[in-house]
Scaffold this active site. Structure first.
Site, PDB file in Angstrom:
ATOM      1  N   ALA A  78       0.860  -1.173   0.096  1.00 31.15           N
ATOM      2  CA  ALA A  78       0.053  -0.061  -0.107  1.00 31.15           C
ATOM      3  C   ALA A  78       0.988   1.061   0.096  1.00 31.15           C
ATOM      4  CB  ALA A  78      -1.070   0.042   0.981  1.00 31.15           C
ATOM      5  N   GLY A  87       0.377  -5.504  -0.106  1.00 29.55           N
ATOM      6  CA  GLY A  87      -0.704  -5.661  -1.110  1.00 29.55           C
ATOM      7  C   GLY A  87       0.207  -6.113  -2.277  1.00 29.55           C
ATOM      8  N   GLU A 139      -0.280  -9.910  -1.765  1.00 32.28           N
ATOM      9  CA  GLU A 139      -1.341 -10.428  -1.740  1.00 32.28           C
ATOM     10  C   GLU A 139      -2.063 -10.531  -3.359  1.00 32.28           C
ATOM     11  OE1 GLU A 139      -3.081  -7.388   0.964  1.00 32.28           O
ATOM     12  OE2 GLU A 139      -4.354  -8.999   1.560  1.00 32.28           O
ATOM     13  N   GLU A 163       2.265  -6.085   6.972  1.00 31.03           N
ATOM     14  CA  GLU A 163       1.453  -4.851   7.315  1.00 31.03           C
ATOM     15  C   GLU A 163       1.370  -4.763   9.031  1.00 31.03           C
ATOM     16  OE1 GLU A 163       0.737  -6.863   4.994  1.00 31.03           O
ATOM     17  OE2 GLU A 163      -0.579  -6.138   3.369  1.00 31.03           O
TER      18      GLU A 163
END
Ligand code: NAI
Length: 716
Positions: free
Chosen positions: A65, A115, A118, A140
């Site tokens: 992110a 992310g 992910e 995170e």
């Protein structure tokens, strides 16, 4: 599409290349999410496309992110908005990619974190480049959040519960070989073969349905599998012990695992988004990201540097005093490629200072972190001497001799005549006001404070202190030097104890004072640890010795006379030194006993010297008291102009004396409590513990206006 490119080859394999031209790294931004959703739909709907390879046009695959975006977004966010944010990346992007019927491969050409990883998890297959820099993981948790677009659900389903815990709960990142062993990637290939390997997998007509979407899929990650029972039973306690319950993210992640494993995959994604939203609304994530990432990053980029002054590059620096601090400063300087003249009053002292670098470098070589040639080159840059002539032409001289005005004045006079005409002089004093020390200089405009912390090679902060006469050019150049060392500067104005020592004192004073109030020593210590400090104030005082804060007080009394308000721990310090003769660890006796070869323990005699009160306060009360007194003193520093920016106060508090990270720093703590509530609490504490807790008119006015230290962008 601006953040990625899309091409289809003759075999019908689409190549999606992430490459946001506006950013140095690919990050999960709203534009990226829109672009990838559109790309997925194109793959899904175009019958000529067999499947897609996702890779990146930058050195890294994707960093996760955009934390700058996240911190602004979550400040004041509602749970509903946060939930929708998570769901958008989770459902129309990752889940759609996973279930659209076409195979997707992540061709991981470099680092893939958060992310980024992910996205790779959502793909049906993962090939990674054989390069140790290509680390993968879900860190995170380290910024107070969780992997909110499927990460907490796909990883354990893919690699099992036990193996996913260090990745999810500790934020551990791993290189390609370990990732393959863990099952986090499916193949490791040389860089040149990456795209072809991914393409070939698609051309092999793979089954684009994940295990958890197949009929009859049975998950064995819940409590029905006895192997998981101890994990679910023990982990909450372990997390509580590690975090003192100050960090909600690991608990939320564990809940995602436990609850998510009892659900269908689609429901589990909703659950994950709910926990993600909960963390976004909690101020801890905002606090951590704002201070340790955004503002620390700005500080490292020298945000406080005055504009319009040429950047200075340093090639030769003198360090006066080769003791604990001087030897550390010499080491970090030589490591940054600077030639160092390390001067002490005797050659053997100077040599000993250089030997410190040899020791540190030797350890790095042993651990394989440095090559012998590199270590030799660094060491060769340090010249130990007693000869001031060796300082000729220095760009900067940093003084780190004894904390004694006369000695400092003497070495200043001898060294500054040797400086290059464009050079300047810095003092590493920890307590003596810079403007006073500058009086020894022929050019106080070129005199500044550069306060390093011990051990210098492990403490990245430098508190740069601007004296009354320090020029803007000297400040700019001092910051250039901190930048060259790749350390983090904060800039403060001159004051007794500057910023960091001044506020740190309030912590140890408060702890010592509690003894006199009859609070149990173990409670004094444990409450500090529960608030998030690495150790309690009595331990800290023993480490630095009671003599140090006592000397600072005596010096202030000498200089200010009646104007000086004695600190709350005055009597305790005096009794520890004069009556009980227990100065600290170095002497083998302080608040603790230090049995030879054994573990230290609180000195049993404390209960006779400071009898216990019948009524003991709650742990919460003591925690609040520690946090409040330091926050209040920091606010005073801002009010007096010792600090010019709240961010410097916050960064300094975290890096200088390990004020708890969950707070975001001393001033963020006030915003976390809410400034009105904070002032009310201080008023209550002033009545209970003394006027040192009394908020100033300035702070009261701020509270009345509801004006915290950071603007909050409230979301509807
Ligand atoms: P130290 O006692 O370990 O080292 C001081 C060194 O200066 C000794 O090697 C001594 O021989 C040398 N020295 C003394 N007089 C000298 C002279 N006339 N000419 C040349 N060399 C001389 O002390 P430390 O801890 O390294 O502190 C140095 C300075 O750094 C002090 O001002 C201290 O307040 C400050 N400081 C200390 C910190 C700490 O954690 N120890 C942290 C930040 C600043």
């Amino acid at each position: 599409m601006t953040t990625l490119s899309f091409a289809v080859d003759a075999d019908g394999v689409a190549l999606i290349t992430l490459n946001d031209p506006s950013k140095p790294m690919n990050v999960v931004s709203p534009e990226f999410i829109d672009d990838l959703i559109a790309a997925i739909e194109r793959v899904a709907s175009d019958a000529a496309i067999k499947g897609a390879v996702i890779t990146s046009g930058k050195a890294a695959f994707m960093a996760g992110a955009d934390l700058k975006y996240i911190v602004n977004m979550i400040d004041g966010i509602t749970p509903e908005v946060a939930y929708e944010f998570s769901q958008k990346a989770s459902v129309p992007m990752h889940r759609r990619l996973e279930t659209c019927g076409k195979p997707f491969v992540a061709a991981i050409n470099g680092l893939a974190l958060g992310g980024g990883y992910e996205l790779a998890l959502a793909c049906h297959y993962r090939v990674i480049v054989d390069d140790p820099k290509a680390v993968v993981g879900l860190p995170e948790v380290t910024v107070g959040l969780l992997a909110g677009s499927g990460g907490t659900q796909r990883l354990p389903r893919m690699i099992g519960l036990e193996k996913s815990l260090p990745i999810l709960l500790d934020g551990k990142t791993v290189g390609p070989a370990e990732a393959l062993k863990l099952g986090m990637v499916d193949a490791v290939v040389p860089a040149a073969d990456l795209i072809e390997a991914a393409r070939q997998w698609i051309l092999g007509t793979p089954d684009p349905v994940r295990a958890w979407d197949k009929k009859g899929y049975r998950i064995d990650l819940g409590l029905l599998n006895p192997a998981n029972i101890s994990t679910y039973a023990n982990r909450p306690a372990q997390i509580a012990a590690q975090t003192q319950r100050n960090y909600p993210a690991p608990i939320a992640i564990l809940s995602c695992l436990y609850d998510g494993m009892q659900q269908t995959f689609d429901n589990a994604l909703k659950l994950e988004s709910k926990y993600f939203a909960k963390l976004c609304v909690d101020p801890v994530a905002r606090n951590i990201i704002r201070t340790t990432f955004v503002n620390k990053g700005e500080a490292a980029k020298l945000v406080r540097r005055p504009q319009g002054i040429d950047k200075k590059q340093f090639t030769k620096v003198g360090v006066l005093g080769a003791g604990m601090m001087g030897s550390g400063i010499a080491y970090v300087s030589a490591t940054a490629g600077v030639n160092v003249v390390l001067l002490d009053s005797k050659q053997e002292f100077a040599d000993k200072g250089k030997a410190y670098s040899a020791k540190v470098l030797g350890k790095l070589v042993d651990k394989g972190k440095k090559k012998q040639e590199q270590a030799d080159a660094i060491l060769a840059r340090i010249t130990p001497t007693t000869d001031y002539d060796a300082l000729k032409g220095c760009d900067l001289v940093i003084e780190a001799v004894f904390e004694d005005r006369a000695i400092k004045a003497d070495v200043t006079r001898q060294a500054e005549v040797q400086l290059d005409p464009s050079g300047f002089f810095a003092s590493n004093t920890s307590t003596l006001p810079i403007s006073g020390l500058a009086k020894a200089s022929v050019n106080p405009a070129k005199f500044i404070g550069m306060h390093f912390f011990s051990p210098v090679d492990r403490m990245p902060l430098v508190e740069v202190i601007v004296g009354k006469d320090t020029s803007q050019e000297t400040l700019a150049h001092a910051l250039d030097y901190v930048g060259q060392l790749k350390m983090i500067p904060i800039v403060v104005n001159d004051s007794r104890g500057f910023y960091t020592s001044r506020v740190f004192q309030t912590f140890i004073h408060e702890g010592m004072r509690m003894l006199e109030e009859g609070i149990a020593p173990a409670l004094i210590e444990n409450a500090a640890r529960q608030a998030g400090f690495p150790v309690g104030p009595l331990t800290l005082t023993d480490e630095v010795t009671v003599e140090l804060p006592w000397k600072i007080v005596q010096q202030a009394i000498e200089e200010l006379g009646d104007q000086f308000v004695k600190p709350c721990a005055y009597n305790v310090m005096q009794r520890m030194l004069e009556e009980l003769k227990r100065p600290g660890r170095k002497a083998g006796k302080g608040f603790y006993e230090y049995p030879e070869g054994g573990k230290k323990f609180l000195w049993p005699g404390l209960k006779d010297a400071f009898p216990l009160a019948a009524q003991q306060p709650s742990v919460e009360e003591i925690k609040d008291r520690y946090l409040a007194i330091q926050a209040l003193e920091t606010a005073r520093c801002l009010e007096e102009g010792v600090l010019t920016h709240a961010t410097d106060g916050d960064i300094g508090s975290l890096l200088a004396w390990s004020f708890p990270t969950w707070t975001g720093g001393t001033l963020s703590y006030i915003d976390t409590v809410g400034i009105k509530q904070f002032v009310a609490e201080c008023d209550r504490m002033a009545k209970a513990y003394g006027p040192r807790f009394e908020p100033s008119t300035w702070l009261r006015d701020r509270a009345a206006r509801g004006e915290g230290f950071y603007p909050s962008t409230a979301h509807a």
